[in-house]
Write an enzyme that holds these catalytic residues in place. Structure first.
Site, mmCIF file in Angstrom:
data_model
loop_
_atom_site.group_PDB
_atom_site.id
_atom_site.type_symbol
_atom_site.label_atom_id
_atom_site.label_comp_id
_atom_site.label_asym_id
_atom_site.label_seq_id
_atom_site.Cartn_x
_atom_site.Cartn_y
_atom_site.Cartn_z
ATOM 1 N N SER A 162 0.827 -1.203 0.000
ATOM 2 C CA SER A 162 0.000 0.000 0.000
ATOM 3 C C SER A 162 0.862 1.253 0.000
ATOM 4 O O SER A 162 1.963 1.264 0.576
ATOM 5 C CB SER A 162 -0.859 -0.033 1.263
ATOM 6 N N TYR A 208 -1.658 -0.964 10.699
ATOM 7 C CA TYR A 208 -1.931 -1.530 9.367
ATOM 8 C C TYR A 208 -0.758 -1.257 8.432
ATOM 9 O O TYR A 208 -0.211 -2.179 7.801
ATOM 10 C CB TYR A 208 -3.228 -0.926 8.784
ATOM 11 N N LYS A 236 2.150 -3.819 6.661
ATOM 12 C CA LYS A 236 2.489 -3.920 5.234
ATOM 13 C C LYS A 236 4.001 -3.736 5.039
ATOM 14 O O LYS A 236 4.632 -4.470 4.270
ATOM 15 C CB LYS A 236 1.726 -2.859 4.420
HETATM 16 P P1 NAD Z 1 -10.935 -6.698 1.159
HETATM 17 O O1 NAD Z 1 -11.097 -6.674 2.639
HETATM 18 O O2 NAD Z 1 -12.114 -6.359 0.324
HETATM 19 O O3 NAD Z 1 -10.369 -8.121 0.692
HETATM 20 C C1 NAD Z 1 -9.521 -8.886 1.492
HETATM 21 C C2 NAD Z 1 -10.034 -10.315 1.462
HETATM 22 O O4 NAD Z 1 -9.157 -11.131 2.250
HETATM 23 C C3 NAD Z 1 -11.429 -10.464 2.064
HETATM 24 O O5 NAD Z 1 -12.234 -11.206 1.181
HETATM 25 C C4 NAD Z 1 -11.210 -11.198 3.381
HETATM 26 O O6 NAD Z 1 -12.299 -12.033 3.702
HETATM 27 C C5 NAD Z 1 -9.941 -11.990 3.078
HETATM 28 N N1 NAD Z 1 -9.102 -12.328 4.234
HETATM 29 C C6 NAD Z 1 -8.593 -11.515 5.195
HETATM 30 N N2 NAD Z 1 -7.821 -12.212 6.033
HETATM 31 C C7 NAD Z 1 -7.820 -13.503 5.599
HETATM 32 C C8 NAD Z 1 -7.207 -14.699 6.030
HETATM 33 N N3 NAD Z 1 -6.412 -14.744 7.119
HETATM 34 N N4 NAD Z 1 -7.435 -15.837 5.344
HETATM 35 C C9 NAD Z 1 -8.225 -15.827 4.259
HETATM 36 N N5 NAD Z 1 -8.833 -14.738 3.785
HETATM 37 C C10 NAD Z 1 -8.638 -13.573 4.455
HETATM 38 O O7 NAD Z 1 -9.704 -5.738 0.813
HETATM 39 P P2 NAD Z 1 -9.226 -5.175 -0.591
HETATM 40 O O8 NAD Z 1 -9.582 -3.736 -0.654
HETATM 41 O O9 NAD Z 1 -9.643 -6.077 -1.694
HETATM 42 O O10 NAD Z 1 -7.661 -5.257 -0.372
HETATM 43 C C11 NAD Z 1 -6.911 -6.385 -0.776
HETATM 44 C C12 NAD Z 1 -5.478 -6.220 -0.304
HETATM 45 O O11 NAD Z 1 -4.977 -4.991 -0.804
HETATM 46 C C13 NAD Z 1 -5.353 -6.146 1.228
HETATM 47 O O12 NAD Z 1 -4.184 -6.816 1.603
HETATM 48 C C14 NAD Z 1 -5.234 -4.655 1.488
HETATM 49 O O13 NAD Z 1 -4.518 -4.391 2.655
HETATM 50 C C15 NAD Z 1 -4.473 -4.191 0.240
HETATM 51 N N6 NAD Z 1 -4.723 -2.779 -0.091
HETATM 52 C C16 NAD Z 1 -6.005 -2.315 -0.239
HETATM 53 C C17 NAD Z 1 -6.218 -0.964 -0.532
HETATM 54 C C18 NAD Z 1 -7.611 -0.408 -0.668
HETATM 55 O O14 NAD Z 1 -7.773 0.816 -0.617
HETATM 56 N N7 NAD Z 1 -8.631 -1.212 -0.887
HETATM 57 C C19 NAD Z 1 -5.122 -0.091 -0.690
HETATM 58 C C20 NAD Z 1 -3.830 -0.611 -0.534
HETATM 59 C C21 NAD Z 1 -3.643 -1.961 -0.236
#
Ligand code: NAD
Ligand code: UDP
Length: 329
Positions: free
Chosen positions: A124, A148, A152
């Site tokens: 991120s 958080y 990362k």
């Molecule tokens: P999200 O919460 O919609 O998706 C994450 C998925 O991972 C969910 O379906 C959740 O059920 C699953 N999950 C979490 N922990 C788990 C575990 N231990 N075992 C199995 N499944 C698990 O989030 P997103 O927005 O799709 O983000 C995806 C990744 O990208 C994350 O790692 C997040 O930190 C990173 N990210 C997101 C953003 C954003 O703005 N959305 C920005 C930067 C980084």
């Protein structure tokens, strides 16, 4: 290729599963549904008109995850699974460190044990902290401001050491900026639980009348109009970035910014949303949100060049697609 997508039913994961299916890959999803719904699986299948394998497992549980590796030959892994709410991470830091770090270690271990040569990790822009924008991958001082972000940065560190000890592996660390938008079918998108923290889902709920007005957190930042500037990127472009990474990643460890490369203020985003949807957004200016920085946008030259990835969708399309998804739900 057979691609394991952890967290594949989440916001970014679901769009990436779709992009992979459309490219003809076989997709295996591992998700414990802690922040997603099973219905998303049906919607991905519906849009792609193709099937994918789903396993409801906790990725931090090595034994559970190993059942997948012992049943399928895996060619590459995209590791999205993780907890992502900044405020919640301050309240429950141990949950965040445990889930995000252990799941990443388990995934890397599986790569080693089953000789999976390609691993892509969701990082991120938050790891840049309050550095000065635009952010370059080469900025060495990562200054995270919450558990958080720190989780990362720590996962990045773990994967860098992992890649150094396994020089034949390709490890891609993708630093996302602010993903918004949804697939144009409006069947999959961002559906946070409760009152949204992020700007776009909050804005679409105001547009729908679910929330009264948008609160703009500060208008006294040193930016174009005083409101916070971010780099918004359409989630479909972000998904395409993962496919490009899968195809173009070379051996070793590689870090890429995935953003549009443009900064947009809160007021500019509201204007674009109003133009795209013809809906007026009531708002008020309130105090700054603790921990927020003034400006965050990416220099994306490295991803453009090395991954051959150029985002295609503009801000109006992002607003239109975010709204379509909200309206549909
Ligand atoms: P999200 O919460 O919609 O998706 C994450 C998925 O991972 C969910 O379906 C959740 O059920 C699953 N999950 C979490 N922990 C788990 C575990 N231990 N075992 C199995 N499944 C698990 O989030 P997103 O927005 O799709 O983000 C995806 C990744 O990208 C994350 O790692 C997040 O930190 C990173 N990210 C997101 C953003 C954003 O703005 N959305 C920005 C930067 C980084
Ligand atoms: N923001 C806002 N009101 C909200 C949510 C966010 O004014 O209800 C602002 C926030 O201060 C920041 C920008 O919108 O300047 C993007 O915030 P978001 O939480 O979506 O992303 P992040 O700050 O994590 O990059």
């Amino acid at each position: 290729m057979n691609i394991l997508v952890t967290g594949g039913l989440g916001y970014i994961g679901s769009h990436t599963c779709l992009a992979l299916l459309e490219e003809g890959h076989s997709v295996i999803v591992a998700d414990n549904l802690i922040n997603s719904k099973l219905k998303t699986l049906d919607n991905i299948k519906k849009i792609a008109n193709k099937s994918l394998d789903f396993h409801q497992v906790d990725v931090s549980n090595e034994k559970s995850l190993e059942t997948i590796f012992s049943s399928f030959p895996i060619d590459g892994i995209i590791h999205f699974a993780g907890l992502k709410a900044v405020g919640e991470s301050v309240e429950y830091p141990l949950n965040y460190y445990y889930n995000n770090l252990v799941s990443t270690i388990v995934v890397a271990r599986m790569c080693e044990r089953y000789d999976v040569k390609k691993l892509i990790f969701s990082s991120s822009a938050t790891v840049y902290g309050d550095n000065e924008a635009p952010f370059f991958e080469t900025m060495s001082s990562l200054k995270t401001t919450n558990p958080y972000g720190e989780s990362k940065a720590m996962c990045e560190r773990i994967l860098i050491d992992f890649a150094r000890s396994n020089p034949s592996f390709s490890v891609g660390i993708l630093r996302y900026f602010n993903p918004i938008g949804a697939h144009e079918s409006a069947l999959i998108g961002d559906s946070p639980n409760g009152i949204p923290n992020n700007l776009m889902p909050y804005l679409t709920q105001v547009a729908k009348g679910k929330l009264k007005r948008l609160r703009i957190f500060g208008d006294d930042y040193p930016t174009i109009d005083g409101t916070g500037v971010r780099d918004y990127i359409h989630v479909m472009d972000l998904a395409a970035g993962h496919v490009s990474a899968l195809y173009n990643l070379k051996e070793g460890i590689h870090i890429y910014n995935l953003g549009s490369g443009k900064g947009t203020s809160v007021l500019e985003l509201i204007q674009a949303f109003e133009k795209a949807t013809k809906i007026n957004i009531p708002y008020e200016i309130v105090n700054r949100r603790p921990g927020d920085i003034a400006s965050c946008w990416a220099n994306t030259n490295k991803a453009n060049k090395e991954l051959k990835w150029i985002p295609k969708r503009d801000l109006l399309t992002m607003c239109r697609d975010s709204w379509r998804f909200e309206r549909n739900h």
